[in-house]
Design a protein around this motif. Structure first.
Motif: not given
Ligand code: AMP
Ligand code: MG
Length: 481
Positions: A75, A79, A86-87, A89-90, A118-119, A121, A123-124, A162, A249-250, A480
Motif C-alpha cells: 500500500y 503521511q 509503504l506496505g 513493513g512489519r 520494510s524500508r 525498519g 520489521g519488529r 529503539r 494508510d491508517n 512506529g
Molecule cells: P505506521 O506509522 O505504524 O502506520 O507505519 C507506517 C509504515 O511504516 C508502515 O508501512 C509500516 O509497516 C512501517 N513500519 C513501522 N514500523 C516499522 C518497523 N519497525 N519496521 C519496518 N517497517 C515499519
C-alpha cells in the motif's frame, strides 16, 4: 503438531503486485503473554488443546497453521500530507479466518520481521507498544466502536533497539480486512493504475456487496466508505479518542479503527489536544479529526477517478459533488451525537448553542471530557469544584429545562453514550510499565477488566475515573513503536 484453523485466501486471487508472499521471520524464544479467549471462540479457533509452547510458536509465526498462506500487503499513503510508498513493513497476513457464523476476518501478525516493504525498519515491534494496542483496541471494542481487535501477544525473547533496548513482541491482530485508503492510492499510482479495477471489485464484494448492482459502483463505493468513515470519526469524538496518526494508510476501507500507535484519550476538553510526539503542528489533534477524515476521503476520491468515469472532468465533477456533502453531513450528525450525550433524542438546530456553550465552558475550565458527561449522567456533581460555579449552574438549568418531561429517555441515552470508564493515559502507562519493567501483568489485567464493561458506572472503581491534576503535562505518545 499439525494445526488447522479455517483460513481462506481471497486476497491472493488479486494481482500479485498488490502483495508479496512471505513468511514471518522465526524468533528465538517465543512466550505467550496474552490470549483473548472469547475472541478466539468467536473466531472458531479452538486453542484449549494446545500447550503453552505450541501457542507461543503459533502466535509468533514460528509455526504457521496448516492452512495459512502468509503474505505482506502493498500500500501507499499520505503521511502528514506527503505521498509515499509503504506496505506491511512489519506485519504478515496469515489468511482470512471464516468464523462459525460465516464472517471473514484477517488474521495478521504484527512485529513479525522484515518484509519487502520494510524500508529502513527492523520489521519488529516492542512489548509495551503491543500491549498498548491490545488494551486500547479492546477498550474501543467494548465502547462499541468499530475496530481491529487483538487476539494474542507473544514476547519474542529477542531485543528490539529503539531509543533504548526493549523486549520484542508480536501482536495478533484481527480485522474485517486491512484494505486502506492507501491501498487504493497504491493501486492508482503504481503499475499504471491497471490493478485499480481489481481492487475495487474485490473491496465491493468483500465489504459492500450491496453496491455491486449500483449504476456507478465506484461512486457508490466512495460514498459508502465516506459514510462509514464519518460514523467512525463521530464515535471517536463521542469518547474523546485521538487516533494520533490519521495518515491515509491508517484509514480502513471497512471503517474500523486501525493502527494503534500514538493514540490516546483526551482528559481535559480542548479541541487542540494532541499527544503524538511527531505531530508538532497538531494536524491530528482531537478537534481536527473530522477535517482530516474529509481530506483523506479526498485522496480516496482521487484514487478512484478512473473508475468513476472514463472522462476525467466528468469523474472529478461526480466525486466532488459527493465529497462536498461531507461537511454538512458531519455537522448534522455531530450535533445528533452530542445531543445523545446530553440525553436529547431529537436535536433541533437551536440545541447547537446549548452544546457549544457547554464545550466552551469545559474548555475554559479545563473540565474533564468524560467525567463532565458522567456527572451529567449521574446528575450529581463533586463538591468544591468548578461544577458548583454560577456559570455552570446557569447552563445546567437551561439543559434541565431542555430535557424536562423526557427524563427517563434522556437517562437511557446518556447511559448509553457516556462511558464511565475510558483508558486513562496515566493508568495505561502504569500498566505498561509494570508489565515491561517488572513482568507484572496484574495492573494491565485489572485495567483491561474494567475497560471490558465501560458503561456500567459501578462504585468501588473510582481510581479508574479520577484524573490527577495536570496529569497530561508533557505526556507524549510515539509512532512506529
Ligand atoms: P505506521 O506509522 O505504524 O502506520 O507505519 C507506517 C509504515 O511504516 C508502515 O508501512 C509500516 O509497516 C512501517 N513500519 C513501522 N514500523 C516499522 C518497523 N519497525 N519496521 C519496518 N517497517 C515499519
Ligand atoms: Mg500504519
Amino acid at each position: 503438531m499439525e494445526i488447522t484453523w479455517n483460513l481462506e485466501h481471497t486476497y491472493q486471487q488479486l494481482p500479485e503486485a498488490l502483495f508479496s508472499p512471505i513468511h514471518p521471520i522465526p524468533v528465538k524464544a517465543p512466550q505467550l503473554v496474552l490470549l483473548n479467549h472469547s475472541l478466539a471462540e468467536e473466531l472458531g479457533i479452538a486453542l484449549e488443546k494446545y500447550d503453552a509452547e505450541t501457542l507461543g510458536a503459533l502466535f509468533s509465526g514460528n509455526q504457521i497453521p496448516n492452512d495459512g498462506q502468509p503474505l505482506a500487503q502493498a500500500y501507499a499513503g499520505h503521511q502528514f500530507g506527503q505521498f509515499t510508498m509503504l506496505g506491511d513493513g512489519r506485519a504478515i497476513l496469515l489468511g482470512e479466518q471464516i468464523t462459525p457464523k460465516g464472517e471473514r476476518y484477517d488474521i495478521q501478525l504484527k512485529g513479525s520481521g522484515r518484509t519487502p516493504y520494510s524500508r529502513g525498519g527492523d520489521g519488529r515491534a516492542h512489548f509495551s507498544a503491543m500491549l498498548r494496542e491490545y488494551l486500547i483496541s479492546e477498550a474501543m471494542h467494548f465502547l462499541g466502536i468499530p475496530t481491529s481487535r487483538s487476539l494474542a501477544v507473544v514476547i519474542t525473547g529477542e531485543p528490539v533497539y529503539r531509543e533504548k533496548v526493549r523486549h520484542g513482541a508480536i501482536l495478533t491482530r484481527v480485522a474485517s480486512s486491512h484494505i486502506r485508503v492507501g491501498t487504493f492510492e497504491y493501486a492508482r499510482n503504481f503499475h499504471e493504475g491497471k490493478y485499480l479495477k481489481d481492487l475495487l471489485q474485490y473491496s465491493i464484494a468483500r465489504h459492500y456487496p450491496e453496491l455491486d448492482e449500483a449504476e456507478n459502483p465506484a461512486l457508490a463505493f466512495f460514498e459508502a466508505v465516506m459514510d462509514k468513515q464519518l460514523q467512525l470519526i463521530l464515535q471517536w469524538m463521542r469518547v474523546g479518542f485521538i487516533h494520533g496518526v490519521m495518515n491515509t494508510d491508517n484509514m480502513s476501507i471497512p471503517g474500523e479503527t486501525i493502527d494503534y500507535g500514538p493514540c490516546a484519550f483526551m482528559n481535559a476538553y480542548d479541541p487542540m489536544t494532541v499527544f503524538s510526539s511527531i505531530d508538532t503542528q497538531g494536524r491530528y489533534a482531537y478537534g481536527n479529526q473530522p477535517f482530516i477524515a474529509h481530506w483523506n476521503l479526498g485522496c480516496l476520491g482521487s484514487a478512484l477517478l478512473p473508475e468513476i468515469a472514463s472522462n476525467t472532468e466528468e469523474a472529478v465533477k461526480l466525486a466532488k459533488a459527493s465529497i462536498n456533502e461531507f461537511p454538512k453531513a458531519h455537522e448534522n450528525q455531530w450535533l445528533e451525537m452530542m445531543g445523545k450525550k446530553l440525553g436529547i433524542a431529537e436535536v433541533k438546530a437551536s440545541d447547537k448553542a446549548l452544546v457549544d456553550d457547554l464545550l466552551h465552558w469545559m474548555k475554559n475550565n479545563k473540565a474533564d471530557f468524560t467525567n463532565t458527561f458522567l456527572y451529567l449522567r449521574r446528575n450529581a456533581f463533586p463538591q468544591d469544584s468548578i461544577y458548583q460555579e454560577t456559570d455552570f449552574k446557569a447552563w445546567l438549568q437551561l439543559w434541565q429545562e431542555r430535557i424536562s418531561g423526557t427524563r427517563s429517555k434522556a437517562q437511557e441515552l446518556m447511559d448509553q453514550n457516556n462511558p464511565a470508564f475510558i483508558p486513562r493515559n496515566h493508568l495505561v502507562e502504569e500498566a505498561l510499565e509494570a508489565a515491561s519493567n517488572e513482568g507484572n501483568m496484574q495492573p494491565f489485567q485489572e485495567l483491561l477488566a474494567v475497560l471490558q464493561d465501560p458503561y456500567s458506572d459501578k462504585p468501588g472503581f473510582e481510581k479508574f475515573q479520577e484524573v490527577p491534576v495536570e496529569v497530561d503535562k508533557g505526556y507524549q505518545t510515539f509512532c512506529g513503536t
